[in-house]
Design an enzyme around this catalytic site. Structure first.
Site, PDB file in Angstrom:
ATOM      1  N   PHE A 138       0.428  -1.354  -0.083  1.00 22.00           N
ATOM      2  CA  PHE A 138      -0.551  -0.139  -0.261  1.00 22.00           C
ATOM      3  C   PHE A 138       1.260   1.065   0.189  1.00 22.00           C
ATOM      4  CE2 PHE A 138      -2.309   3.625   1.590  1.00 22.00           C
ATOM      5  CZ  PHE A 138      -4.152   3.221   0.754  1.00 22.00           C
ATOM      6  N   ASP A 223       9.248   3.076   1.136  1.00 20.07           N
ATOM      7  CA  ASP A 223       7.979   3.781   2.038  1.00 20.07           C
ATOM      8  C   ASP A 223       7.394   3.461   3.421  1.00 20.07           C
ATOM      9  OD1 ASP A 223       5.735   3.724   3.135  1.00 20.07           O
ATOM     10  OD2 ASP A 223       4.345   3.736   0.921  1.00 20.07           O
ATOM     11  N   LYS A 252       2.260  10.341   8.264  1.00 22.08           N
ATOM     12  CA  LYS A 252       1.970  10.051   9.731  1.00 22.08           C
ATOM     13  C   LYS A 252       2.555  10.806  10.594  1.00 22.08           C
ATOM     14  CE  LYS A 252      -0.071   5.810   7.853  1.00 22.08           C
ATOM     15  NZ  LYS A 252      -1.984   5.697   7.924  1.00 22.08           N
TER      16      LYS A 252
END
Length: 413
Positions: A138, A223, A252
């Site tokens: 993702f 990532d 985040k």
């Protein structure tokens, strides 16, 4: 007259791309949240690994308020002090030489993937544009990022996916070796597959990816949107593994809840995004970068990072015991405070149902696919909050096991 704000209002005014819970949080402090009715919850979800310092941490609030009284926004025609300070800090604390600021993980990854294409074509010609990524990964919700991620449910129905992307099985070194070639511009990996079950990469897999990228002149991109900023007990996951990428994306937790993301790169990679090749109106916003600087300073403290490791040990032990007592979890996996509780056979496919049950008992958790309950609490969650959260999980698990036994007995009869 102001309309009453409730969950029902969502269904009338919001685009229906989400299906939120009935609870509407209105206030948070530490790892506790209160809803509109005053009910208290222990937050073990961390806003999906965003609220690394919990809710309304005093250090972040102070940084935001102080900057809000100075400067909110200038266009990228100019630079600003908070952005420069944060970029300098990030380069000092990582492998990277250069930083590009964005607002979300998807935007940071979009920048990284565009950089990879530009790098490949500049160094190897028009044929060097393939990106190798993992199935079930993702990387965000833009068209490019859903094309790179190996999950068709996110990319179907939007017309042709972006081409030149090959997917391989995560942690399968043989498949990876077969996929990488002189046409590869980048290999993109999450050190832990978060959305698809909290599956950590093996050390040998990441090492092999590094070797293959060096052999074929490709970029290794990590990532670290979910694994970065202390989540694993090291500031970044690449440090935990000892495998250094060429490009890394973070988001985040870097803003502690304020929208902020960044792509970090070596000089050799970064030079291919020259003036005019990419940009972001709000990337490097002074407010966001002031908060990010405060978050980085706080999370980088040795006692905070060491605390992640001790909390990991306590939580994993407690969750394993709880899961065994009630036949709920067959195991707990993950690193640091990114944990996946793997559901036993009777509960497989029912993760959403369990998330709702736990919420009704006053504890917020996540799912990672249909078979895994995911926890990503604050890195500084207090011991009392952990114990209270575990007690509430225990109460819910007792009820679930009773229901399961009753159902089984009825089937047998």
């Amino acid at each position: 007259m102001m309309e009453t704000v409730s969950r029902d209002l969502f269904d009338r005014v919001m685009v229906p791309n989400y299906s939120p819970m009935g609870t509407v949080p209105v206030h948070g402090s530490g790892s506790r949240i209160w809803d509109q009715n005053g009910k208290e919850y222990i937050d073990l979800s961390g806003g999906i690994a965003v609220n690394a310092l919990g809710h309304c941490h005093a250090v972040l609030v102070q940084a935001l308020v102080e900057q809000a009284q100075k400067l909110w926004h200038v266009s990228n025609i100019y630079t600003n002090e908070p952005a420069l300070r944060l970029a300098s800090e990030l380069t000092q604390r990582t492998f990277a030489d250069r930083v590009f600021f964005a607002n979300s993980g998807a935007e940071a990854n979009e920048a990284a993937f565009k950089l990879a294409r530009r790098f490949g074509i500049n160094t190897g010609g028009d044929a060097k544009y393939e990106i190798i990524a993992a199935n079930k990964s993702f990387h965000g919700r833009s068209l490019f990022t859903v094309s790179v991620a190996g999950q068709r449910k996110y990319s179907e129905g939007f017309g042709p996916a972006i081409g030149g992307i090959r997917h391989v099985t995560f942690n399968d070194e043989v498949e990876l070796e077969a996929a990488v070639s002189n046409a590869t511009c980048a290999v993109v990996l999450e050190p832990i597959l978060g959305e698809s079950g909290v599956l950590p990469a093996t050390l040998s897999y990441l090492q092999r990816a590094r070797e293959l990228c060096d052999k074929y002149g490709a970029l290794l991109i990590f990532d670290e949107v979910q694994t970065g900023m202390g989540r694993l007990g090291s500031l970044f996951a690449y440090e935990h593994y000892g495998v250094v990428p060429d490009v890394m994306t973070i988001a985040k937790a870097i803003g502690g809840g304020f929208p902020l993301a960044a792509m970090l790169a070596t000089d050799d990679a970064a030079r291919h995004l020259s003036v005019g090749t990419h940009g972001s109106t709000f990337g490097g916003n002074p407010l966001a970068c002031a908060v990010g600087e405060a978050a980085l300073h706080y999370i980088s403290q040795p006692d905070v990072l060491q605390g992640v490791t001790s909390r990991h040990t306590y939580l994993v032990s407690s969750l394993c015991e709880l899961g065994k007592r009630h036949g709920l979890f067959e195991g707990v996996r993950g690193i640091g405070l990114l944990l996946g509780c793997v559901l036993t056979e009777p509960w497989k496919g029912r993760a959403r149902e369990l998330v709702e049950m736990f919420l009704s008992h006053g504890v917020m958790v996540l799912q990672a696919g249909p078979d895994v309950i995911r926890l990503a609490p604050s890195l500084v969650i207090e011991q009392g909050e952990i114990d209270e959260g575990l007690a509430r999980l225990e109460a819910a698990a007792m009820l679930l096991s009773h229901v399961q036994r009753s159902t089984s007995e009825n089937v047998e009869i």
